[in-house]
Design a protein around this motif. Structure first.
Motif, PDB file in Angstrom:
ATOM      1  N   TYR A 142     114.976  74.475   6.376  1.00  0.00           N
ATOM      2  CA  TYR A 142     114.821  75.784   7.014  1.00  0.00           C
ATOM      3  C   TYR A 142     115.265  75.731   8.480  1.00  0.00           C
ATOM      4  N   PHE A 143     114.844  74.667   9.193  1.00  0.00           N
ATOM      5  CA  PHE A 143     115.194  74.537  10.610  1.00  0.00           C
ATOM      6  C   PHE A 143     116.525  73.829  10.837  1.00  0.00           C
ATOM      7  N   LYS A 144     117.114  73.304   9.761  1.00  0.00           N
ATOM      8  CA  LYS A 144     118.363  72.545   9.852  1.00  0.00           C
ATOM      9  C   LYS A 144     118.194  71.326  10.768  1.00  0.00           C
ATOM     10  N   VAL A 145     117.089  70.596  10.518  1.00  0.00           N
ATOM     11  CA  VAL A 145     116.804  69.349  11.222  1.00  0.00           C
ATOM     12  C   VAL A 145     116.524  68.279  10.167  1.00  0.00           C
ATOM     13  N   THR A 146     116.337  67.052  10.606  1.00  0.00           N
ATOM     14  CA  THR A 146     116.042  65.976   9.657  1.00  0.00           C
ATOM     15  C   THR A 146     114.559  66.004   9.269  1.00  0.00           C
ATOM     16  N   THR A 147     114.247  65.348   8.163  1.00  0.00           N
ATOM     17  CA  THR A 147     112.848  65.244   7.744  1.00  0.00           C
ATOM     18  C   THR A 147     112.054  64.432   8.768  1.00  0.00           C
ATOM     19  N   ARG A 148     112.718  63.491   9.445  1.00  0.00           N
ATOM     20  CA  ARG A 148     112.037  62.703  10.477  1.00  0.00           C
ATOM     21  C   ARG A 148     111.582  63.605  11.627  1.00  0.00           C
ATOM     22  N   THR A 149     112.396  64.595  11.989  1.00  0.00           N
ATOM     23  CA  THR A 149     112.015  65.535  13.048  1.00  0.00           C
ATOM     24  C   THR A 149     110.761  66.308  12.640  1.00  0.00           C
ATOM     25  N   VAL A 150     110.707  66.765  11.398  1.00  0.00           N
ATOM     26  CA  VAL A 150     109.535  67.500  10.910  1.00  0.00           C
ATOM     27  C   VAL A 150     108.311  66.576  10.924  1.00  0.00           C
ATOM     28  N   THR A 151     108.497  65.324  10.524  1.00  0.00           N
ATOM     29  CA  THR A 151     107.400  64.358  10.558  1.00  0.00           C
ATOM     30  C   THR A 151     106.924  64.150  11.995  1.00  0.00           C
ATOM     31  N   LYS A 204     102.108  75.185   5.456  1.00  0.00           N
ATOM     32  CA  LYS A 204     101.991  76.601   5.106  1.00  0.00           C
ATOM     33  C   LYS A 204     103.167  77.334   5.734  1.00  0.00           C
ATOM     34  N   ALA A 205     103.817  78.180   4.945  1.00  0.00           N
ATOM     35  CA  ALA A 205     104.958  78.944   5.450  1.00  0.00           C
ATOM     36  C   ALA A 205     104.540  79.807   6.640  1.00  0.00           C
ATOM     37  N   GLU A 206     103.302  80.266   6.625  1.00  0.00           N
ATOM     38  CA  GLU A 206     102.778  81.062   7.735  1.00  0.00           C
ATOM     39  C   GLU A 206     102.801  80.249   9.036  1.00  0.00           C
ATOM     40  N   ASP A 207     102.452  78.964   8.959  1.00  0.00           N
ATOM     41  CA  ASP A 207     102.489  78.098  10.145  1.00  0.00           C
ATOM     42  C   ASP A 207     103.913  77.859  10.618  1.00  0.00           C
ATOM     43  N   VAL A 208     104.844  77.761   9.673  1.00  0.00           N
ATOM     44  CA  VAL A 208     106.259  77.606  10.033  1.00  0.00           C
ATOM     45  C   VAL A 208     106.720  78.858  10.775  1.00  0.00           C
ATOM     46  N   GLY A 209     106.307  80.030  10.283  1.00  0.00           N
ATOM     47  CA  GLY A 209     106.654  81.283  10.952  1.00  0.00           C
ATOM     48  C   GLY A 209     106.087  81.355  12.361  1.00  0.00           C
ATOM     49  N   ARG A 210     104.868  80.871  12.534  1.00  0.00           N
ATOM     50  CA  ARG A 210     104.263  80.850  13.874  1.00  0.00           C
ATOM     51  C   ARG A 210     105.042  79.931  14.815  1.00  0.00           C
ATOM     52  N   LEU A 211     105.496  78.799  14.288  1.00  0.00           N
ATOM     53  CA  LEU A 211     106.289  77.881  15.110  1.00  0.00           C
ATOM     54  C   LEU A 211     107.571  78.568  15.573  1.00  0.00           C
ATOM     55  N   VAL A 212     108.194  79.306  14.690  1.00  0.00           N
ATOM     56  CA  VAL A 212     109.413  80.035  15.053  1.00  0.00           C
ATOM     57  C   VAL A 212     109.103  80.999  16.193  1.00  0.00           C
ATOM     58  N   GLU A 213     108.021  81.745  16.069  1.00  0.00           N
ATOM     59  CA  GLU A 213     107.665  82.724  17.104  1.00  0.00           C
ATOM     60  C   GLU A 213     107.306  82.040  18.428  1.00  0.00           C
ATOM     61  N   ARG A 214     106.604  80.915  18.380  1.00  0.00           N
ATOM     62  CA  ARG A 214     106.247  80.194  19.613  1.00  0.00           C
ATOM     63  C   ARG A 214     107.478  79.650  20.318  1.00  0.00           C
ATOM     64  N   ARG A 215     108.481  79.255  19.551  1.00  0.00           N
ATOM     65  CA  ARG A 215     109.683  78.627  20.135  1.00  0.00           C
ATOM     66  C   ARG A 215     110.783  79.639  20.453  1.00  0.00           C
ATOM     67  N   ARG A 216     110.556  80.891  20.101  1.00  0.00           N
ATOM     68  CA  ARG A 216     111.586  81.914  20.299  1.00  0.00           C
ATOM     69  C   ARG A 216     111.765  82.161  21.791  1.00  0.00           C
ATOM     70  N   VAL A 217     113.005  82.222  22.231  1.00  0.00           N
ATOM     71  CA  VAL A 217     113.334  82.469  23.629  1.00  0.00           C
ATOM     72  C   VAL A 217     113.956  83.854  23.703  1.00  0.00           C
ATOM     73  N   VAL A 218     113.371  84.691  24.534  1.00  0.00           N
ATOM     74  CA  VAL A 218     113.889  86.039  24.739  1.00  0.00           C
ATOM     75  C   VAL A 218     114.471  86.101  26.136  1.00  0.00           C
ATOM     76  N   THR A 219     115.726  86.512  26.222  1.00  0.00           N
ATOM     77  CA  THR A 219     116.370  86.608  27.518  1.00  0.00           C
ATOM     78  C   THR A 219     116.414  88.062  27.960  1.00  0.00           C
ATOM     79  N   SER A 220     116.563  88.260  29.241  1.00  0.00           N
ATOM     80  CA  SER A 220     116.594  89.611  29.791  1.00  0.00           C
ATOM     81  C   SER A 220     117.961  90.265  29.623  1.00  0.00           C
ATOM     82  N   GLY A 221     118.961  89.477  29.279  1.00  0.00           N
ATOM     83  CA  GLY A 221     120.307  90.014  29.129  1.00  0.00           C
ATOM     84  C   GLY A 221     121.079  90.023  30.435  1.00  0.00           C
ATOM     85  N   ARG A 222     120.446  89.548  31.497  1.00  0.00           N
ATOM     86  CA  ARG A 222     121.121  89.487  32.794  1.00  0.00           C
ATOM     87  C   ARG A 222     121.720  88.091  32.994  1.00  0.00           C
ATOM     88  N   PRO A 223     122.870  88.029  33.663  1.00  0.00           N
ATOM     89  CA  PRO A 223     123.497  86.720  33.891  1.00  0.00           C
ATOM     90  C   PRO A 223     122.728  85.840  34.843  1.00  0.00           C
TER      91      PRO A 223
END
Length: 99
Positions: free
Chosen positions: A51-60, A80-99
């Motif tokens: 799902y994250f396109k990383v190695t199994t060692r990274t997940v471990t 739990k898929a719910e925990d994976v979803g939370r990780l995605v949200e915690r790691r999500r980076v939102v930019t302001s769109g300004r340079p």
């Protein structure tokens, strides 16, 4: 809804007289496959890695460092898929769109 089958055969009313299929379309929509993990699904280390396109060692490593909660089912690690979803949200980076 049930026929009078028991009156004629001495058995309890267990045979439906008619089947209402109007809810079938709702059920069909509820069961429709959607991409991504189901929120109540238990995922393997490999599935999370894919799902994250990383190695199994990274997940471990994430598991060992407490980044991603896990459970053991009969001695096997699951996420739990719910925990994976939370990780995605915690790691999500939102930019302001300004340079």
């Amino acid at each position: 809804m049930f026929s009078n089958f028991s009156q004629h055969h001495g058995a309890p009313d267990l045979v439906p007289a008619a089947v209402d299929l109007s809810a079938a379309t709702d059920l069909s929509a509820a069961l429709r496959f959607e991409p991504g993990p189901r929120l109540d699904a238990l995922l393997t280390t490999k599935e999370v890695a894919d799902y994250f396109k990383v190695t199994t060692r990274t997940v471990t490593n994430w598991r060992e460092r407490g980044v991603l909660p896990f459970i053991r089912v009969c001695g096997v690690v699951r996420f739990k898929a719910e925990d994976v979803g939370r990780l995605v949200e915690r790691r999500r980076v939102v930019t302001s769109g300004r340079p």
